[in-house]
Structure formats: structure tokens, C-alpha cells
Write a protein that holds these residues in place. Structure first.
Motif, PDB file in Angstrom:
ATOM      1  N   HIS A 195     -10.920 -54.291  24.549  1.00  0.00           N
ATOM      2  CA  HIS A 195     -12.093 -54.267  25.437  1.00  0.00           C
ATOM      3  C   HIS A 195     -13.169 -53.328  24.896  1.00  0.00           C
ATOM      4  CE1 HIS A 195     -10.363 -56.530  28.891  1.00  0.00           C
ATOM      5  NE2 HIS A 195      -9.246 -56.222  28.253  1.00  0.00           N
ATOM      6  N   LEU A 196     -13.254 -53.250  23.593  1.00  0.00           N
ATOM      7  CA  LEU A 196     -14.203 -52.352  22.935  1.00  0.00           C
ATOM      8  C   LEU A 196     -15.644 -52.583  23.397  1.00  0.00           C
ATOM      9  CD1 LEU A 196     -14.131 -50.112  20.837  1.00  0.00           C
ATOM     10  CD2 LEU A 196     -14.582 -51.823  19.096  1.00  0.00           C
ATOM     11  N   ASP A 197     -16.003 -53.835  23.610  1.00  0.00           N
ATOM     12  CA  ASP A 197     -17.378 -54.155  24.012  1.00  0.00           C
ATOM     13  C   ASP A 197     -17.622 -54.021  25.508  1.00  0.00           C
ATOM     14  OD1 ASP A 197     -18.109 -54.686  21.385  1.00  0.00           O
ATOM     15  OD2 ASP A 197     -17.484 -56.783  21.527  1.00  0.00           O
ATOM     16  N   CYS A 198     -16.565 -53.779  26.288  1.00  0.00           N
ATOM     17  CA  CYS A 198     -16.707 -53.617  27.744  1.00  0.00           C
ATOM     18  C   CYS A 198     -17.078 -52.172  28.077  1.00  0.00           C
ATOM     19  CB  CYS A 198     -15.392 -53.930  28.451  1.00  0.00           C
ATOM     20  SG  CYS A 198     -14.838 -55.632  28.329  1.00  0.00           S
ATOM     21  N   GLN A 199     -17.790 -52.002  29.156  1.00  0.00           N
ATOM     22  CA  GLN A 199     -18.048 -50.667  29.694  1.00  0.00           C
ATOM     23  C   GLN A 199     -16.966 -50.372  30.724  1.00  0.00           C
ATOM     24  OE1 GLN A 199     -21.963 -50.524  31.339  1.00  0.00           O
ATOM     25  NE2 GLN A 199     -22.961 -50.862  29.385  1.00  0.00           N
ATOM     26  N   ALA A 200     -16.383 -49.172  30.667  1.00  0.00           N
ATOM     27  CA  ALA A 200     -15.324 -48.809  31.614  1.00  0.00           C
ATOM     28  C   ALA A 200     -15.828 -48.879  33.054  1.00  0.00           C
ATOM     29  CB  ALA A 200     -14.778 -47.424  31.292  1.00  0.00           C
ATOM     30  N   SER A 201     -17.114 -48.653  33.256  1.00  0.00           N
ATOM     31  CA  SER A 201     -17.665 -48.712  34.616  1.00  0.00           C
ATOM     32  C   SER A 201     -17.745 -50.148  35.145  1.00  0.00           C
ATOM     33  CB  SER A 201     -19.050 -48.073  34.649  1.00  0.00           C
ATOM     34  OG  SER A 201     -19.942 -48.786  33.802  1.00  0.00           O
ATOM     35  N   CYS A 223     -15.494 -52.749  33.748  1.00  0.00           N
ATOM     36  CA  CYS A 223     -14.256 -53.458  33.418  1.00  0.00           C
ATOM     37  C   CYS A 223     -13.066 -52.694  34.010  1.00  0.00           C
ATOM     38  CB  CYS A 223     -14.122 -53.568  31.900  1.00  0.00           C
ATOM     39  SG  CYS A 223     -12.619 -54.365  31.342  1.00  0.00           S
ATOM     40  N   PRO A 224     -12.457 -53.220  35.067  1.00  0.00           N
ATOM     41  CA  PRO A 224     -11.371 -52.503  35.737  1.00  0.00           C
ATOM     42  C   PRO A 224     -10.183 -52.158  34.835  1.00  0.00           C
ATOM     43  CG  PRO A 224     -12.104 -54.333  37.085  1.00  0.00           C
ATOM     44  CD  PRO A 224     -12.791 -54.468  35.764  1.00  0.00           C
ATOM     45  N   VAL A 225      -9.808 -53.054  33.927  1.00  0.00           N
ATOM     46  CA  VAL A 225      -8.648 -52.764  33.086  1.00  0.00           C
ATOM     47  C   VAL A 225      -8.976 -51.699  32.032  1.00  0.00           C
ATOM     48  CG1 VAL A 225      -8.897 -54.574  31.316  1.00  0.00           C
ATOM     49  CG2 VAL A 225      -6.625 -53.803  32.005  1.00  0.00           C
ATOM     50  N   LYS A 226     -10.209 -51.678  31.538  1.00  0.00           N
ATOM     51  CA  LYS A 226     -10.597 -50.628  30.590  1.00  0.00           C
ATOM     52  C   LYS A 226     -10.670 -49.283  31.311  1.00  0.00           C
ATOM     53  CE  LYS A 226     -13.685 -49.301  26.916  1.00  0.00           C
ATOM     54  NZ  LYS A 226     -14.758 -49.734  26.021  1.00  0.00           N
ATOM     55  N   ALA A 227     -11.168 -49.274  32.525  1.00  0.00           N
ATOM     56  CA  ALA A 227     -11.205 -48.037  33.310  1.00  0.00           C
ATOM     57  C   ALA A 227      -9.784 -47.525  33.558  1.00  0.00           C
ATOM     58  CB  ALA A 227     -11.929 -48.270  34.631  1.00  0.00           C
ATOM     59  N   GLN A 228      -8.865 -48.441  33.864  1.00  0.00           N
ATOM     60  CA  GLN A 228      -7.470 -48.060  34.080  1.00  0.00           C
ATOM     61  C   GLN A 228      -6.865 -47.499  32.795  1.00  0.00           C
ATOM     62  OE1 GLN A 228      -4.839 -51.348  34.950  1.00  0.00           O
ATOM     63  NE2 GLN A 228      -3.234 -50.006  35.703  1.00  0.00           N
ATOM     64  N   ALA A 229      -7.136 -48.145  31.667  1.00  0.00           N
ATOM     65  CA  ALA A 229      -6.607 -47.687  30.384  1.00  0.00           C
ATOM     66  C   ALA A 229      -7.165 -46.308  30.032  1.00  0.00           C
ATOM     67  CB  ALA A 229      -6.949 -48.690  29.292  1.00  0.00           C
ATOM     68  N   LYS A 230      -8.438 -46.118  30.247  1.00  0.00           N
ATOM     69  CA  LYS A 230      -9.074 -44.828  29.956  1.00  0.00           C
ATOM     70  C   LYS A 230      -8.454 -43.728  30.811  1.00  0.00           C
ATOM     71  CE  LYS A 230     -13.576 -42.558  29.816  1.00  0.00           C
ATOM     72  NZ  LYS A 230     -15.012 -42.712  30.042  1.00  0.00           N
ATOM     73  N   LYS A 231      -8.274 -43.996  32.095  1.00  0.00           N
ATOM     74  CA  LYS A 231      -7.666 -43.004  32.986  1.00  0.00           C
ATOM     75  C   LYS A 231      -6.238 -42.693  32.555  1.00  0.00           C
ATOM     76  CE  LYS A 231      -6.640 -42.021  37.856  1.00  0.00           C
ATOM     77  NZ  LYS A 231      -5.713 -41.022  37.470  1.00  0.00           N
ATOM     78  N   ARG A 232      -5.493 -43.721  32.169  1.00  0.00           N
ATOM     79  CA  ARG A 232      -4.096 -43.532  31.735  1.00  0.00           C
ATOM     80  C   ARG A 232      -4.042 -42.635  30.508  1.00  0.00           C
ATOM     81  NH1 ARG A 232       0.440 -42.116  31.281  1.00  0.00           N
ATOM     82  NH2 ARG A 232       2.223 -43.436  30.860  1.00  0.00           N
ATOM     83  N   LEU A 233      -4.941 -42.859  29.545  1.00  0.00           N
ATOM     84  CA  LEU A 233      -4.961 -42.041  28.330  1.00  0.00           C
ATOM     85  C   LEU A 233      -5.426 -40.620  28.616  1.00  0.00           C
ATOM     86  CD1 LEU A 233      -6.325 -44.694  25.822  1.00  0.00           C
ATOM     87  CD2 LEU A 233      -3.969 -43.844  26.018  1.00  0.00           C
ATOM     88  N   ILE A 234      -6.374 -40.456  29.505  1.00  0.00           N
ATOM     89  CA  ILE A 234      -6.831 -39.113  29.890  1.00  0.00           C
ATOM     90  C   ILE A 234      -5.706 -38.362  30.589  1.00  0.00           C
ATOM     91  CG2 ILE A 234      -8.387 -37.827  31.424  1.00  0.00           C
ATOM     92  CD1 ILE A 234     -10.491 -40.053  30.808  1.00  0.00           C
ATOM     93  N   ASP A 235      -5.042 -39.014  31.548  1.00  0.00           N
ATOM     94  CA  ASP A 235      -3.945 -38.384  32.285  1.00  0.00           C
ATOM     95  C   ASP A 235      -2.798 -37.979  31.361  1.00  0.00           C
ATOM     96  OD1 ASP A 235      -5.417 -38.773  34.586  1.00  0.00           O
ATOM     97  OD2 ASP A 235      -4.180 -40.422  35.338  1.00  0.00           O
ATOM     98  N   ALA A 236      -2.590 -38.760  30.289  1.00  0.00           N
ATOM     99  CA  ALA A 236      -1.508 -38.477  29.336  1.00  0.00           C
ATOM    100  C   ALA A 236      -1.929 -37.459  28.274  1.00  0.00           C
ATOM    101  CB  ALA A 236      -1.065 -39.773  28.664  1.00  0.00           C
ATOM    102  N   GLY A 237      -3.182 -37.026  28.321  1.00  0.00           N
ATOM    103  CA  GLY A 237      -3.664 -36.065  27.333  1.00  0.00           C
ATOM    104  C   GLY A 237      -3.935 -36.697  25.976  1.00  0.00           C
TER     105      GLY A 237
END
Length: 56
Positions: A22-28, A30-44
Motif C-alpha cells: 500500500h505504498l501509494d496509499c495514505q494511511a489517513s 487506507c484503513p489497512v495501512k493505518a492498522q499496519a502503521k499502528k501495529r509497527l509503531i506499537d511493536a517499536g
């Protein structure tokens, strides 16, 4: 066609794959990209640019 819907559970590995697919999607927008971003942030595994950090 790429699915943009959130998943019930997302592993760190799948979050990495999702961010690449989802490189071309904006996290704001694209729900799945937002979820992935949050998951990676939460995992450090991802530090958002708006959070001060020291590089190596």
C-alpha cells in the motif's frame, strides 16, 4: 485489486508487507495501512517522523 479493509489480527510480518503493498496509499485514507502503521509503531518497529528520535 487490493483490499483496503482492516484485518481482525495483523502480525508484524504482515504489517511490513502491507506497508509495501500500500505504498501509494495514505494511511489517513487506507484503513489497512493505518492498522499496519499502528501495529509497527506499537511493536517499536517504526518511529513516526513527528516523534523525535536519534538515528544511528
Amino acid at each position: 485489486m487490493t483490499n483496503h479493509s482492516e484485518l481482525p489480527v495483523m502480525t508484524i510480518e504482515y504489517a511490513h508487507e502491507t506497508m509495501q503493498r500500500h505504498l501509494d496509499c495514505q494511511a489517513s485514507m487506507c484503513p489497512v495501512k493505518a492498522q499496519a502503521k499502528k501495529r509497527l509503531i506499537d511493536a517499536g518497529r517504526l518511529v513516526p517522523a513527528d516523534v523525535p528520535h536519534q538515528g544511528f
